[in-house]
Design a protein around this motif. Structure first.
Motif, mmCIF file in Angstrom:
data_model
loop_
_atom_site.group_PDB
_atom_site.id
_atom_site.type_symbol
_atom_site.label_atom_id
_atom_site.label_comp_id
_atom_site.label_asym_id
_atom_site.label_seq_id
_atom_site.Cartn_x
_atom_site.Cartn_y
_atom_site.Cartn_z
ATOM 1 N N LYS A 134 0.810 -1.211 0.000
ATOM 2 C CA LYS A 134 0.000 0.000 0.000
ATOM 3 C C LYS A 134 0.844 1.261 0.000
ATOM 4 O O LYS A 134 0.307 2.365 -0.137
ATOM 5 C CB LYS A 134 -0.936 0.000 1.216
ATOM 6 C CG LYS A 134 -1.985 -1.112 1.181
ATOM 7 C CD LYS A 134 -2.886 -1.047 2.400
ATOM 8 C CE LYS A 134 -3.947 -2.148 2.362
ATOM 9 N NZ LYS A 134 -4.833 -2.101 3.550
ATOM 10 N N VAL A 135 2.151 1.116 0.187
ATOM 11 C CA VAL A 135 3.032 2.283 0.210
ATOM 12 C C VAL A 135 3.940 2.276 -1.011
ATOM 13 O O VAL A 135 4.262 1.223 -1.571
ATOM 14 C CB VAL A 135 3.889 2.331 1.498
ATOM 15 C CG1 VAL A 135 3.011 2.504 2.711
ATOM 16 C CG2 VAL A 135 4.743 1.069 1.632
ATOM 17 N N ASN A 136 4.335 3.454 -1.432
ATOM 18 C CA ASN A 136 5.204 3.617 -2.598
ATOM 19 C C ASN A 136 6.511 4.235 -2.126
ATOM 20 O O ASN A 136 6.580 5.432 -1.842
ATOM 21 C CB ASN A 136 4.519 4.512 -3.632
ATOM 22 C CG ASN A 136 5.359 4.705 -4.872
ATOM 23 O OD1 ASN A 136 6.195 3.873 -5.199
ATOM 24 N ND2 ASN A 136 5.143 5.815 -5.558
ATOM 25 N N LEU A 137 7.547 3.414 -2.012
ATOM 26 C CA LEU A 137 8.821 3.872 -1.463
ATOM 27 C C LEU A 137 9.903 3.901 -2.534
ATOM 28 O O LEU A 137 9.838 3.182 -3.530
ATOM 29 C CB LEU A 137 9.257 2.968 -0.306
ATOM 30 C CG LEU A 137 8.245 2.816 0.836
ATOM 31 C CD1 LEU A 137 8.792 1.895 1.921
ATOM 32 C CD2 LEU A 137 7.908 4.181 1.439
ATOM 33 N N SER A 138 10.896 4.726 -2.296
ATOM 34 C CA SER A 138 11.955 4.926 -3.290
ATOM 35 C C SER A 138 12.975 3.791 -3.296
ATOM 36 O O SER A 138 13.699 3.622 -4.276
ATOM 37 C CB SER A 138 12.688 6.242 -3.007
ATOM 38 O OG SER A 138 13.353 6.189 -1.749
ATOM 39 N N PHE A 173 10.559 -3.190 3.121
ATOM 40 C CA PHE A 173 9.728 -3.868 4.123
ATOM 41 C C PHE A 173 9.973 -3.300 5.521
ATOM 42 O O PHE A 173 9.047 -3.187 6.323
ATOM 43 C CB PHE A 173 9.995 -5.370 4.107
ATOM 44 C CG PHE A 173 9.646 -6.028 2.799
ATOM 45 C CD1 PHE A 173 8.444 -5.765 2.163
ATOM 46 C CD2 PHE A 173 10.525 -6.919 2.192
ATOM 47 C CE1 PHE A 173 8.107 -6.361 0.953
ATOM 48 C CE2 PHE A 173 10.211 -7.524 0.986
ATOM 49 C CZ PHE A 173 8.997 -7.241 0.361
ATOM 50 N N GLN A 174 11.223 -2.949 5.820
ATOM 51 C CA GLN A 174 11.550 -2.378 7.130
ATOM 52 C C GLN A 174 10.869 -1.026 7.313
ATOM 53 O O GLN A 174 10.329 -0.735 8.389
ATOM 54 C CB GLN A 174 13.061 -2.238 7.268
ATOM 55 C CG GLN A 174 13.794 -3.566 7.411
ATOM 56 C CD GLN A 174 15.303 -3.416 7.372
ATOM 57 O OE1 GLN A 174 15.840 -2.415 6.880
ATOM 58 N NE2 GLN A 174 16.010 -4.400 7.892
ATOM 59 N N PHE A 175 10.883 -0.198 6.266
ATOM 60 C CA PHE A 175 10.237 1.115 6.347
ATOM 61 C C PHE A 175 8.725 0.957 6.449
ATOM 62 O O PHE A 175 8.066 1.665 7.223
ATOM 63 C CB PHE A 175 10.591 1.951 5.124
ATOM 64 C CG PHE A 175 10.212 3.408 5.248
ATOM 65 C CD1 PHE A 175 11.099 4.334 5.739
ATOM 66 C CD2 PHE A 175 8.942 3.834 4.877
ATOM 67 C CE1 PHE A 175 10.742 5.663 5.850
ATOM 68 C CE2 PHE A 175 8.578 5.155 4.989
ATOM 69 C CZ PHE A 175 9.478 6.077 5.482
ATOM 70 N N GLU A 176 8.185 0.013 5.697
ATOM 71 C CA GLU A 176 6.738 -0.244 5.728
ATOM 72 C C GLU A 176 6.318 -0.699 7.132
ATOM 73 O O GLU A 176 5.250 -0.301 7.625
ATOM 74 C CB GLU A 176 6.374 -1.305 4.694
ATOM 75 C CG GLU A 176 4.882 -1.499 4.505
ATOM 76 C CD GLU A 176 4.572 -2.470 3.390
ATOM 77 O OE1 GLU A 176 3.479 -2.391 2.805
ATOM 78 O OE2 GLU A 176 5.443 -3.324 3.092
ATOM 79 N N LYS A 177 7.148 -1.484 7.778
ATOM 80 C CA LYS A 177 6.845 -1.960 9.123
ATOM 81 C C LYS A 177 6.839 -0.803 10.109
ATOM 82 O O LYS A 177 6.011 -0.742 11.017
ATOM 83 C CB LYS A 177 7.872 -3.022 9.543
ATOM 84 C CG LYS A 177 7.539 -3.720 10.846
ATOM 85 C CD LYS A 177 8.530 -4.834 11.139
ATOM 86 C CE LYS A 177 8.180 -5.555 12.427
ATOM 87 N NZ LYS A 177 9.141 -6.665 12.706
ATOM 88 N N ARG A 178 7.788 0.136 9.925
ATOM 89 C CA ARG A 178 7.838 1.304 10.800
ATOM 90 C C ARG A 178 6.589 2.156 10.638
ATOM 91 O O ARG A 178 6.092 2.756 11.601
ATOM 92 C CB ARG A 178 9.082 2.144 10.516
ATOM 93 C CG ARG A 178 10.367 1.528 10.997
ATOM 94 C CD ARG A 178 11.446 2.569 11.228
ATOM 95 N NE ARG A 178 11.741 3.336 10.034
ATOM 96 C CZ ARG A 178 12.652 2.994 9.130
ATOM 97 N NH1 ARG A 178 13.354 1.878 9.307
ATOM 98 N NH2 ARG A 178 12.885 3.756 8.083
ATOM 99 N N LEU A 179 6.081 2.238 9.409
ATOM 100 C CA LEU A 179 4.876 3.037 9.160
ATOM 101 C C LEU A 179 3.669 2.485 9.914
ATOM 102 O O LEU A 179 2.808 3.253 10.364
ATOM 103 C CB LEU A 179 4.567 3.072 7.670
ATOM 104 C CG LEU A 179 5.457 3.936 6.781
ATOM 105 C CD1 LEU A 179 5.031 3.834 5.332
ATOM 106 C CD2 LEU A 179 5.440 5.398 7.237
ATOM 107 N N THR A 180 3.589 1.165 10.058
ATOM 108 C CA THR A 180 2.459 0.562 10.747
ATOM 109 C C THR A 180 2.469 0.860 12.245
ATOM 110 O O THR A 180 1.443 0.732 12.908
ATOM 111 C CB THR A 180 2.466 -0.968 10.547
ATOM 112 O OG1 THR A 180 3.677 -1.520 11.082
ATOM 113 C CG2 THR A 180 2.352 -1.317 9.072
#
Length: 218
Positions: free
Chosen positions: A149-153, A209-216
């Motif tokens: 669901k997130v768009n990361l660089s 995945f690490q950044f996405e986990k932090r967002l949650t």
């Protein structure tokens, strides 16, 4: 002065219009601009829109579109996005070259004591095994990120490389071990370079995945 949710959304929409579409970079810039506007609104009597314009002017250089030979001259990004992409690509190239030269040097040293063709075969077998595992991980990671669901660089410029890496299957799996010294050296160097390139790409997926986990957790 605390900004409202609507004002934060307006800043975000403005950044998107300026090409800041990756959530990790967008969050960083949004936080800086929101803080700057809060400071300005505490110091002056200007409206939010006027202070937003004033803050964006200070970011004009970072938001200016540009291109690079590393990302493709036909594609333009805001400078702040382009700089990050170029840093990642340069780092990847440097690590690829460094590790490839190290493995080649190791091969050349050991080839003085062992049969060069047999040694090349072992290198080729190791590269083949790592490539197959790395390619399967790349496919899995790409599918997961496409459904994200997130768009990361971190992984954006690698999404389309699944098809590119398919062309690498032939040299890894079907080329016979060379007889000549030059062919053996080329195989070891290019094999190492391609495998490290593939593994580095997978490491960028891990950062996603690490950044996405932090967002949650926010």
């Amino acid at each position: 002065m605390q900004l409202t949710t609507e004002q934060i959304d307006q800043i975000e929409e403005t950044l998107i219009l300026n090409g800041i579409v990756y959530d990790d970079i967008k969050m960083e810039v949004l936080d800086h601009i929101a803080t700057e506007i809060q400071v300005l609104m505490n110091k002056n009597t200007l409206s939010f829109d006027e202070n937003l314009k004033k803050s964006l002017n200070s970011w004009s250089d970072d938001l200016k579109s540009g291109s690079s030979i590393f990302t493709g001259l036909s594609v333009k990004y805001p400078k702040i996005v382009l700089d990050k992409k170029v840093r990642v690509i340069k780092k990847q190239m440097f690590i690829n070259l460094l590790v490839s030269l190290f493995l080649l040097s190791t091969f050349l040293v050991f080839s003085n004591f062992f049969n060069a063709k047999l040694l090349t075969y072992y290198f080729q077998f190791g590269f083949r095994f790592v490539f197959i595992i790395g390619y399967l991980l790349l496919i899995i990671n790409t599918i997961l990120i496409w459904n994200s669901k997130v768009n990361l660089s971190f992984y954006s410029h690698h999404k389309n490389k699944v098809a590119i890496y398919i062309s690498w299957i032939y040299p890894f799996c079907f080329i016979k071990t060379p007889e000549g010294t030059i062919g053996q050296i080329m195989l070891v160097f290019t094999g190492a370079f391609m495998v490290i390139h593939l593994l580095f790409t997978s490491s960028l997926a891990l950062k996603h995945f690490q950044f996405e986990k932090r967002l949650t957790r926010i």
